[in-house]
Design a protein around this motif. Structure first.
Motif, PDB file in Angstrom:
ATOM      1  N   GLN A 184      -8.884  -5.114  42.621  1.00  0.00           N
ATOM      2  CA  GLN A 184      -9.279  -5.939  43.762  1.00  0.00           C
ATOM      3  C   GLN A 184     -10.313  -6.989  43.354  1.00  0.00           C
ATOM      4  OE1 GLN A 184     -10.424  -2.646  46.295  1.00  0.00           O
ATOM      5  NE2 GLN A 184      -8.517  -2.769  47.477  1.00  0.00           N
ATOM      6  N   ARG A 185     -11.223  -6.611  42.458  1.00  0.00           N
ATOM      7  CA  ARG A 185     -12.231  -7.572  41.979  1.00  0.00           C
ATOM      8  C   ARG A 185     -11.576  -8.711  41.203  1.00  0.00           C
ATOM      9  NH1 ARG A 185     -13.785  -7.810  37.096  1.00  0.00           N
ATOM     10  NH2 ARG A 185     -13.185  -5.647  36.666  1.00  0.00           N
ATOM     11  N   VAL A 186     -10.662  -8.376  40.296  1.00  0.00           N
ATOM     12  CA  VAL A 186      -9.999  -9.400  39.486  1.00  0.00           C
ATOM     13  C   VAL A 186      -9.169 -10.325  40.371  1.00  0.00           C
ATOM     14  CG1 VAL A 186      -8.289  -9.800  37.674  1.00  0.00           C
ATOM     15  CG2 VAL A 186      -9.980  -7.974  37.413  1.00  0.00           C
ATOM     16  N   ILE A 187      -8.439  -9.762  41.313  1.00  0.00           N
ATOM     17  CA  ILE A 187      -7.623 -10.577  42.220  1.00  0.00           C
ATOM     18  C   ILE A 187      -8.509 -11.537  43.012  1.00  0.00           C
ATOM     19  CG2 ILE A 187      -6.170 -10.476  44.279  1.00  0.00           C
ATOM     20  CD1 ILE A 187      -5.019  -7.841  43.108  1.00  0.00           C
ATOM     21  N   ALA A 188      -9.639 -11.041  43.510  1.00  0.00           N
ATOM     22  CA  ALA A 188     -10.563 -11.905  44.259  1.00  0.00           C
ATOM     23  C   ALA A 188     -11.141 -12.993  43.366  1.00  0.00           C
ATOM     24  CB  ALA A 188     -11.691 -11.069  44.858  1.00  0.00           C
ATOM     25  N   ASP A 189     -11.372 -12.677  42.084  1.00  0.00           N
ATOM     26  CA  ASP A 189     -11.940 -13.644  41.152  1.00  0.00           C
ATOM     27  C   ASP A 189     -10.949 -14.741  40.763  1.00  0.00           C
ATOM     28  OD1 ASP A 189     -14.368 -12.370  41.052  1.00  0.00           O
ATOM     29  OD2 ASP A 189     -14.004 -11.337  39.142  1.00  0.00           O
ATOM     30  N   VAL A 190      -9.709 -14.342  40.481  1.00  0.00           N
ATOM     31  CA  VAL A 190      -8.767 -15.255  39.818  1.00  0.00           C
ATOM     32  C   VAL A 190      -7.748 -15.886  40.762  1.00  0.00           C
ATOM     33  CG1 VAL A 190      -7.104 -15.496  37.931  1.00  0.00           C
ATOM     34  CG2 VAL A 190      -9.020 -13.904  37.695  1.00  0.00           C
ATOM     35  N   LEU A 206      -2.989 -24.654  47.387  1.00  0.00           N
ATOM     36  CA  LEU A 206      -3.993 -23.749  46.852  1.00  0.00           C
ATOM     37  C   LEU A 206      -3.856 -22.374  47.491  1.00  0.00           C
ATOM     38  CD1 LEU A 206      -7.133 -26.098  46.898  1.00  0.00           C
ATOM     39  CD2 LEU A 206      -5.453 -25.779  45.061  1.00  0.00           C
ATOM     40  N   ALA A 207      -4.355 -21.365  46.786  1.00  0.00           N
ATOM     41  CA  ALA A 207      -4.224 -19.990  47.277  1.00  0.00           C
ATOM     42  C   ALA A 207      -4.973 -19.771  48.583  1.00  0.00           C
ATOM     43  CB  ALA A 207      -4.714 -19.014  46.215  1.00  0.00           C
ATOM     44  N   ASN A 208      -6.071 -20.504  48.786  1.00  0.00           N
ATOM     45  CA  ASN A 208      -6.901 -20.300  49.974  1.00  0.00           C
ATOM     46  C   ASN A 208      -6.685 -21.374  51.026  1.00  0.00           C
ATOM     47  OD1 ASN A 208      -8.025 -22.404  48.615  1.00  0.00           O
ATOM     48  ND2 ASN A 208     -10.099 -21.561  48.511  1.00  0.00           N
ATOM     49  N   SER A 209      -5.501 -22.022  50.991  1.00  0.00           N
ATOM     50  CA  SER A 209      -5.239 -23.092  51.949  1.00  0.00           C
ATOM     51  C   SER A 209      -3.753 -23.185  52.232  1.00  0.00           C
ATOM     52  CB  SER A 209      -5.748 -24.433  51.385  1.00  0.00           C
ATOM     53  OG  SER A 209      -5.367 -25.512  52.215  1.00  0.00           O
ATOM     54  N   LEU A 228      -8.618  -7.489  32.830  1.00  0.00           N
ATOM     55  CA  LEU A 228      -9.544  -6.927  33.820  1.00  0.00           C
ATOM     56  C   LEU A 228     -10.941  -7.525  33.717  1.00  0.00           C
ATOM     57  CD1 LEU A 228      -8.618  -3.142  34.170  1.00  0.00           C
ATOM     58  CD2 LEU A 228      -7.865  -5.113  35.500  1.00  0.00           C
ATOM     59  N   ASN A 229     -11.121  -8.503  32.813  1.00  0.00           N
ATOM     60  CA  ASN A 229     -12.363  -9.276  32.771  1.00  0.00           C
ATOM     61  C   ASN A 229     -12.226 -10.576  33.552  1.00  0.00           C
ATOM     62  OD1 ASN A 229     -13.819  -7.445  31.135  1.00  0.00           O
ATOM     63  ND2 ASN A 229     -12.824  -8.249  29.303  1.00  0.00           N
ATOM     64  N   SER A 230     -11.161 -10.674  34.345  1.00  0.00           N
ATOM     65  CA  SER A 230     -10.887 -11.868  35.156  1.00  0.00           C
ATOM     66  C   SER A 230     -10.659 -13.106  34.291  1.00  0.00           C
ATOM     67  CB  SER A 230     -12.031 -12.125  36.156  1.00  0.00           C
ATOM     68  OG  SER A 230     -12.184 -11.041  37.037  1.00  0.00           O
ATOM     69  N   GLN A 231     -10.068 -12.902  33.107  1.00  0.00           N
ATOM     70  CA  GLN A 231      -9.753 -14.005  32.206  1.00  0.00           C
ATOM     71  C   GLN A 231      -8.245 -14.152  32.062  1.00  0.00           C
ATOM     72  OE1 GLN A 231     -11.779 -12.324  28.807  1.00  0.00           O
ATOM     73  NE2 GLN A 231     -13.457 -13.786  28.987  1.00  0.00           N
ATOM     74  N   LEU A 281       7.021 -16.497  47.138  1.00  0.00           N
ATOM     75  CA  LEU A 281       5.999 -15.684  47.809  1.00  0.00           C
ATOM     76  C   LEU A 281       4.647 -15.997  47.168  1.00  0.00           C
ATOM     77  CD1 LEU A 281       8.024 -12.366  47.988  1.00  0.00           C
ATOM     78  CD2 LEU A 281       7.436 -13.834  49.917  1.00  0.00           C
ATOM     79  N   SER A 282       3.936 -16.945  47.747  1.00  0.00           N
ATOM     80  CA  SER A 282       2.696 -17.419  47.140  1.00  0.00           C
ATOM     81  C   SER A 282       1.649 -16.323  47.055  1.00  0.00           C
ATOM     82  CB  SER A 282       2.140 -18.608  47.925  1.00  0.00           C
ATOM     83  OG  SER A 282       1.833 -18.226  49.242  1.00  0.00           O
ATOM     84  N   SER A 283       0.763 -16.466  46.072  1.00  0.00           N
ATOM     85  CA  SER A 283      -0.369 -15.543  45.877  1.00  0.00           C
ATOM     86  C   SER A 283       0.090 -14.094  45.714  1.00  0.00           C
ATOM     87  CB  SER A 283      -1.361 -15.667  47.032  1.00  0.00           C
ATOM     88  OG  SER A 283      -1.855 -16.979  47.127  1.00  0.00           O
ATOM     89  N   SER A 284       1.175 -13.906  44.958  1.00  0.00           N
ATOM     90  CA  SER A 284       1.664 -12.561  44.687  1.00  0.00           C
ATOM     91  C   SER A 284       1.086 -12.046  43.375  1.00  0.00           C
ATOM     92  CB  SER A 284       3.196 -12.542  44.605  1.00  0.00           C
ATOM     93  OG  SER A 284       3.769 -12.803  45.867  1.00  0.00           O
ATOM     94  N   VAL A 285       0.908 -10.731  43.273  1.00  0.00           N
ATOM     95  CA  VAL A 285       0.329 -10.109  42.088  1.00  0.00           C
ATOM     96  C   VAL A 285       1.168  -8.901  41.690  1.00  0.00           C
ATOM     97  CG1 VAL A 285      -1.738  -9.068  41.078  1.00  0.00           C
ATOM     98  CG2 VAL A 285      -1.973 -10.792  42.888  1.00  0.00           C
ATOM     99  N   THR A 286       1.500  -8.805  40.389  1.00  0.00           N
ATOM    100  CA  THR A 286       2.131  -7.609  39.848  1.00  0.00           C
ATOM    101  C   THR A 286       1.256  -7.096  38.713  1.00  0.00           C
ATOM    102  OG1 THR A 286       3.499  -8.938  38.345  1.00  0.00           O
ATOM    103  CG2 THR A 286       4.463  -8.325  40.457  1.00  0.00           C
TER     104      THR A 286
END
Length: 345
Positions: free
Chosen positions: A44-50, A92-95, A201-204, A150-155
């Motif tokens: 959840q932290r990495v997703i919020a960061d990246v 953008l992911a937040n718009s 997992l270092n948000s890189q 499907l925008s902003s998807s994570v696997t």
């Protein structure tokens, strides 16, 4: 045998299907203890960061993904996502507001391109890129992008292998790029994921999601858990040059300094790469290789076509030495070659 499919633009618009979040409890039905939730917290932290750095790119032919590269509005993606287009719509992911963008430059040989927002909004969040040399097998990865619209998807998955040399399938009649040092991941990569971020997992960002394996015997169905990403070091090197100069002046790719084509034997079977022309002063010229020579091996790697020659060279580096085996007038010969750098347009 496993084939490969570009995970670039998915046709059409975003899926109309709705999704909902779900939670998992332990076997007893109760919530897991805090220690057992640490990995979830990390995700959840990495997703919020990246995720704010990952965008959706719309072209006339479909959808793809991209990564915010700097606060000037530069976005890095795959060359096969932009194709021949020069104008784009970026979300953008937040718009939900679409933004206009134009092409900075594209470098199909490494399947990378940069586009730029025409009016960059405030608060852009450029992604952080990792040192590719520190990517390790078994490292947990998250793939972010817009698969199937499907925008902003994570696997999620792991680094399954590093240092892969992969040849992309042909696209619109043109041979696909052959790219070395790719990161293989088990994180699902689907159409529309191309150009998105493969993240640790270092948000890189450790790579740009580019293509997935398919199974020809299953009518091209996806081969689960086999995807590939262009390593971060290649991404940053090429993107910096495209932004600064509008072209690539140092590809970082090994070359012989020749023009070649696939050679076919008397039975019309591919049997090597025949040299059509030799660049004056190039690596092949310095080693005495001539037009008409048929290259059959680079180092210990057999060569039976132009594609296999390109693949063999993609795993090597400029300035390294290798032995090239070739035939001339029916006689097998070898030459010690100090490899040059792939010329750029």
């Amino acid at each position: 045998m496993t084939a490969l499919a570009l995970a670039g633009c998915s046709s059409g618009s975003s899926s109309s299907s709705s999704t909902s979040a779900s939670t998992t409890t332990g076997a007893s039905g109760s919530a897991q203890p805090a220690g057992g939730n640490q990995l979830q917290i990390d995700y959840q932290r990495v997703i919020a960061d990246v995720l704010p750095s990952v965008v959706q790119i719309t072209t006339a032919s479909g959808l793809g993904s991209g990564i915010v590269y700097d606060n000037k509005g530069d976005i890095v993606t795959n060359a096969h996502v932009v194709g021949t287009a020069t104008t784009f719509t970026v979300t953008l992911a937040n718009s939900t507001k679409p933004l206009d963008a134009t092409l900075v430059a594209s470098y199909p040989d490494s399947d990378l391109a940069v586009i730029r927002l025409s009016s960059p909004p405030g608060g852009l969040k450029p992604a952080a890129f990792a040192d590719s040399a520190k990517v390790e097998l078994g490292q947990i990865t998250l793939a972010m992008g817009s698969p199937l619209g499907l925008s902003s998807s994570v696997t999620q998955g792991i680094v399954s292998a590093t240092g892969r040399t992969v040849s992309e399938p042909n696209s619109e009649g043109s041979p696909g790029a052959t790219i070395g040092n790719m990161v293989q991941t088990s994180a699902a990569i689907n159409p529309g994921n191309s150009g998105g971020a493969l993240v640790n997992l270092n948000s890189q960002v450790i790579g740009i999601n580019t293509l997935a394996a398919t199974e020809p015997e299953a009518n091209g169905a996806a081969a689960p858990g086999i995807g590939f990403a262009i390593p971060a070091s290649t991404v940053t090197s090429i993107a910096n040059q495209l932004i600064k100069d509008g072209k690539v002046t140092n590809s970082g790719r090994a070359a012989l300094g020749i023009t070649a084509r696939t050679y076919f034997d008397q039975d019309f079977r591919p049997a090597g790469a025949v040299v059509v022309a030799v660049a004056s002063g190039g690596a092949a010229d310095a080693a005495g290789i001539q037009a008409g020579d048929v290259i059959t091996k680079v180092g210990d790697t057999p060569v039976d076509s132009l594609n296999s020659l390109t693949t063999a060279l993609a795993s090597l580096t400029p300035g390294s030495r290798t032995t090239v085996t070739f035939t001339r007038d029916g006689q097998s010969k070898t030459a010690d070659v100090t490899l040059g750098t792939l010329a750029t347009p």
